[in-house]
Design a protein around this motif. Structure first.
Motif, PDB file in Angstrom:
ATOM      1  N   UNK A 264       0.815  -1.220   0.000  1.00 34.52           N
ATOM      2  CA  UNK A 264       0.000   0.000   0.000  1.00 34.52           C
ATOM      3  C   UNK A 264       0.841   1.260   0.000  1.00 34.52           C
ATOM      4  N   UNK A 265       2.084   1.147   0.449  1.00 36.06           N
ATOM      5  CA  UNK A 265       2.916   2.347   0.528  1.00 36.06           C
ATOM      6  C   UNK A 265       4.116   2.248  -0.408  1.00 36.06           C
ATOM      7  N   UNK A 266       3.998   1.418  -1.455  1.00 31.12           N
ATOM      8  CA  UNK A 266       5.084   1.307  -2.422  1.00 31.12           C
ATOM      9  C   UNK A 266       6.408   0.975  -1.773  1.00 31.12           C
ATOM     10  N   UNK A 267       6.436  -0.060  -0.965  1.00 33.35           N
ATOM     11  CA  UNK A 267       7.604  -0.515  -0.207  1.00 33.35           C
ATOM     12  C   UNK A 267       8.103   0.583   0.736  1.00 33.35           C
ATOM     13  N   UNK A 268       7.444   0.707   1.855  1.00 35.40           N
ATOM     14  CA  UNK A 268       7.859   1.681   2.872  1.00 35.40           C
ATOM     15  C   UNK A 268       9.072   1.103   3.600  1.00 35.40           C
ATOM     16  N   UNK A 269      10.258   1.477   3.124  1.00 31.15           N
ATOM     17  CA  UNK A 269      11.501   0.844   3.569  1.00 31.15           C
ATOM     18  C   UNK A 269      11.689   0.817   5.076  1.00 31.15           C
ATOM     19  N   UNK A 270      11.458   1.964   5.716  1.00 28.37           N
ATOM     20  CA  UNK A 270      11.686   2.065   7.164  1.00 28.37           C
ATOM     21  C   UNK A 270      10.901   1.004   7.928  1.00 28.37           C
ATOM     22  N   UNK A 271       9.638   0.838   7.554  1.00 25.11           N
ATOM     23  CA  UNK A 271       8.771  -0.119   8.245  1.00 25.11           C
ATOM     24  C   UNK A 271       9.249  -1.546   8.016  1.00 25.11           C
ATOM     25  N   UNK A 272       9.571  -1.862   6.766  1.00 29.35           N
ATOM     26  CA  UNK A 272      10.026  -3.214   6.439  1.00 29.35           C
ATOM     27  C   UNK A 272      11.309  -3.534   7.211  1.00 29.35           C
ATOM     28  N   UNK A 273      12.256  -2.604   7.174  1.00 28.95           N
ATOM     29  CA  UNK A 273      13.539  -2.811   7.865  1.00 28.95           C
ATOM     30  C   UNK A 273      13.304  -2.994   9.362  1.00 28.95           C
ATOM     31  N   UNK A 295      -1.727 -14.019   2.476  1.00 31.87           N
ATOM     32  CA  UNK A 295      -1.638 -13.229   1.243  1.00 31.87           C
ATOM     33  C   UNK A 295      -1.246 -14.055   0.020  1.00 31.87           C
ATOM     34  N   UNK A 296      -1.020 -15.351   0.235  1.00 37.27           N
ATOM     35  CA  UNK A 296      -0.776 -16.223  -0.906  1.00 37.27           C
ATOM     36  C   UNK A 296       0.639 -16.208  -1.454  1.00 37.27           C
ATOM     37  N   UNK A 297       1.293 -15.036  -1.383  1.00 31.90           N
ATOM     38  CA  UNK A 297       2.683 -14.955  -1.823  1.00 31.90           C
ATOM     39  C   UNK A 297       3.570 -14.939  -0.587  1.00 31.90           C
ATOM     40  N   UNK A 298       4.790 -15.446  -0.729  1.00 37.59           N
ATOM     41  CA  UNK A 298       5.675 -15.424   0.430  1.00 37.59           C
ATOM     42  C   UNK A 298       6.285 -14.037   0.608  1.00 37.59           C
ATOM     43  N   UNK A 299       6.665 -13.740   1.831  1.00 41.63           N
ATOM     44  CA  UNK A 299       7.354 -12.496   2.155  1.00 41.63           C
ATOM     45  C   UNK A 299       8.632 -12.394   1.323  1.00 41.63           C
ATOM     46  N   UNK A 300       9.316 -13.527   1.207  1.00 42.95           N
ATOM     47  CA  UNK A 300      10.535 -13.639   0.414  1.00 42.95           C
ATOM     48  C   UNK A 300      10.284 -13.144  -1.018  1.00 42.95           C
ATOM     49  N   UNK A 301       9.233 -13.648  -1.621  1.00 43.09           N
ATOM     50  CA  UNK A 301       8.866 -13.294  -3.000  1.00 43.09           C
ATOM     51  C   UNK A 301       8.618 -11.788  -3.121  1.00 43.09           C
ATOM     52  N   UNK A 302       7.868 -11.231  -2.156  1.00 43.73           N
ATOM     53  CA  UNK A 302       7.511  -9.817  -2.240  1.00 43.73           C
ATOM     54  C   UNK A 302       8.719  -8.905  -2.041  1.00 43.73           C
ATOM     55  N   UNK A 303       9.627  -9.301  -1.145  1.00 40.87           N
ATOM     56  CA  UNK A 303      10.839  -8.496  -0.953  1.00 40.87           C
ATOM     57  C   UNK A 303      11.673  -8.526  -2.229  1.00 40.87           C
ATOM     58  N   UNK A 304      11.828  -9.704  -2.792  1.00 38.58           N
ATOM     59  CA  UNK A 304      12.590  -9.874  -4.039  1.00 38.58           C
ATOM     60  C   UNK A 304      12.030  -8.989  -5.143  1.00 38.58           C
ATOM     61  N   UNK A 305      10.713  -8.940  -5.187  1.00 40.64           N
ATOM     62  CA  UNK A 305      10.027  -8.202  -6.231  1.00 40.64           C
ATOM     63  C   UNK A 305      10.246  -6.692  -6.111  1.00 40.64           C
ATOM     64  N   UNK A 306      10.331  -6.189  -4.886  1.00 42.71           N
ATOM     65  CA  UNK A 306      10.366  -4.743  -4.686  1.00 42.71           C
ATOM     66  C   UNK A 306      11.739  -4.156  -4.354  1.00 42.71           C
ATOM     67  N   UNK A 307      12.629  -4.946  -3.755  1.00 45.94           N
ATOM     68  CA  UNK A 307      13.937  -4.405  -3.383  1.00 45.94           C
ATOM     69  C   UNK A 307      14.978  -4.886  -4.388  1.00 45.94           C
ATOM     70  N   UNK A 308      16.182  -4.301  -4.297  1.00 45.56           N
ATOM     71  CA  UNK A 308      17.227  -4.757  -5.227  1.00 45.56           C
ATOM     72  C   UNK A 308      18.612  -4.611  -4.612  1.00 45.56           C
ATOM     73  N   UNK A 309      19.592  -5.184  -5.291  1.00 48.69           N
ATOM     74  CA  UNK A 309      20.994  -5.033  -4.896  1.00 48.69           C
ATOM     75  C   UNK A 309      21.315  -5.629  -3.540  1.00 48.69           C
TER      76      UNK A 309
END
Length: 326
Positions: A264-273, A295-309
Motif C-alpha cells: 500500500x505504501x510502495x515498499x515503505x523501507x523504514x517499516x520493512x527494515x 496473502x498467498x505470496x511469500x514475504x521472500x517473493x515480495x521483498x525480491x520483487x520490490x527491493x534490489x541489490x
C-alpha cells in the motif's frame, strides 16, 4: 485458539555455532578497509550472527582497530542498505529507542512507528526501551510522547509506555463487565468512554482480554476490531486496533503491517527494515508463515520483487532461516 504460546514462536536468526568474534571482526575490518567495500562479506557475517554475537564482534573490532564498528558501517555504506546493517548492531531495546526517537523527533511525527512498537512490546521490553532511550538521548520517552502527540491517541500511548499491563491474570466474572464497558464506549464515544476503552485495552492481561473479546462478540454480535473501526477514526482508532491484533496474534499483526508497507505504501523501507530486524530473533518465522497463509505470496517473493541489490540480499538473509517454502 490461544496464540500466546511462547514455545511456538521462533525467529529466523539463531546464534551461529563455532562462533569466533575476533575472526569475524578481522573479516569485517578487511571488508570495510578494502578499496571497494565488500558488502557481501558484511551481509554474510552480520545477518548470520545473533544480536549478542554481533555485540561481541563490535567489541573485538574495537580492540583490533581502535574504532567503532557502527561508525565505520555508517561511513562506508549508504541508503537503506546502511540502515539495515547499522540496525542489526543495536541491542533490541536500543533499536526500539532509536526508532522511537526518530519517529518522535523527526520533521514529522511517525505515528505508525509509535503504534507498531508500543502496541506490541511486553512490559519488560518497554521498561528496557525506556532505559535505553534515556541513556541514548538523555530524554524521557513519556515526556517526549506527551509533547509530540495529542488527544486520546497520546493518552493511549502514554498508558502503553508505562508498561503496566497485568500479567497472567484472568477473571471470567469481570470479562463480561469489561466487554459491556467496551461496547458502551463504542456507542457513546464521549471523552470518558474513550478513556475507559483505552484503560481496559492497555492494562488488562492478555488472557483476560481474550475472554473480554469473546464476551464482546456475544454481547454485540460484532468483532471488536470491526466495532472500533466503525466508531472511531484517525490514529486513536489505528492504535486501538493494533493493540487488539497484537493481543490476539502478534505474528499476524506484523504480517499485516509488512504487507501494508510493501503493497500500500510502495515498499515503505523504514517499516520493512524495522519489523524484520526487531522480530528476527523473536517470531519472524511465524510472521513469514502468517504472511504466506494470508496473502498467498511469500514475504521472500515480495521483498525480491520490490527491493534490489545488496539491500535486497540483506533483507532476504534476515528473512531467510530455512527457505523450503519458497
Amino acid at each position: 485458539h490461544l496464540c500466546g504460546d511462547r514455545s511456538t514462536t521462533q525467529g529466523t536468526i539463531l546464534p551461529a555455532p563455532n562462533f569466533n568474534p575476533v575472526m569475524d571482526a578481522q573479516l569485517l575490518g578487511g571488508a570495510l578497509q578494502g578499496i571497494c567495500c565488500e558488502k557481501d562479506v558484511l551481509i554474510e557475517i552480520l545477518t548470520q550472527r545473533c544480536n549478542s554475537q554481533r555485540l561481541m564482534i563490535a567489541e573485538a573490532y574495537r580492540d583490533l582497530y581502535g574504532r567503532d564498528l557502527i561508525t565505520d558501517l555508517k561511513e562506508n555504506l549508504s541508503h537503506h542498505f546502511k540502515e539495515v546493517m547499522v540496525g542489526l548492531m543495536y541491542p533490541p531495546p536500543s533499536y526500539d529507542a532509536h526508532e522511537l526517537w526518530h519517529a518522535l523527533k523527526g520533521v514529522d511525527t511517525e505515528e505508525k512507528c509509535l503504534i507498531d512498537i508500543l502496541a506490541s512490546r511486553s512490559n519488560m521490553e518497554i521498561f528496557q526501551m525506556k532505559e535505553a532511550y534515556l541513556m541514548q538521548y538523555n530524554s524521557d520517552l513519556q515526556q517526549d510522547i506527551d509533547s509530540e502527540t495529542s488527544g486520546h491517541f497520546r493518552d493511549t500511548l502514554m498508558n502503553l509506555a508505562q508498561g503496566t499491563r497485568m500479567e497472567g491474570y484472568a477473571d471470567p466474572s469481570t470479562a463480561a463487565q469489561d466487554a459491556m464497558i467496551l461496547w458502551e464506549a463504542c456507542q457513546q464515544k464521549t471523552g470518558e468512554h474513550k478513556n475507559m476503552l483505552q484503560m481496559i485495552l492497555c492494562n488488562r492481561s492478555q488472557q483476560q482480554l481474550w475472554m473480554v473479546f469473546q464476551e464482546f462478540q456475544n454481547i454485540s454480535g460484532q468483532d471488536i476490531v470491526d466495532a472500533i473501526n466503525e466508531c472511531y477514526d484517525g490514529y486513536f482508532q489505528e492504535l486501538l486496533v493494533a493493540i487488539v491484533l497484537c493481543i490476539r496474534d502478534k505474528p499476524s499483526y506484523f504480517a499485516y503491517r509488512l504487507y501494508n508497507a510493501i503493497h500500500d505504501f510502495g515498499f515503505h523501507n523504514k517499516t520493512v527494515i524495522r519489523i524484520l530486524i526487531a522480530r528476527s530473533e523473536i517470531d519472524l518465522m511465524n510472521i513469514r508463515q502468517r504472511y504466506k497463509e494470508r496473502y498467498g505470496k511469500s514475504l521472500f517473493h515480495d521483498i525480491k520483487h520490490f527491493a534490489s541489490g545488496h539491500y535486497e540480499s540483506a533483507l532476504l538473509a534476515i528473512c531467510a532461516g530455512d527457505t523450503e517454502d519458497y
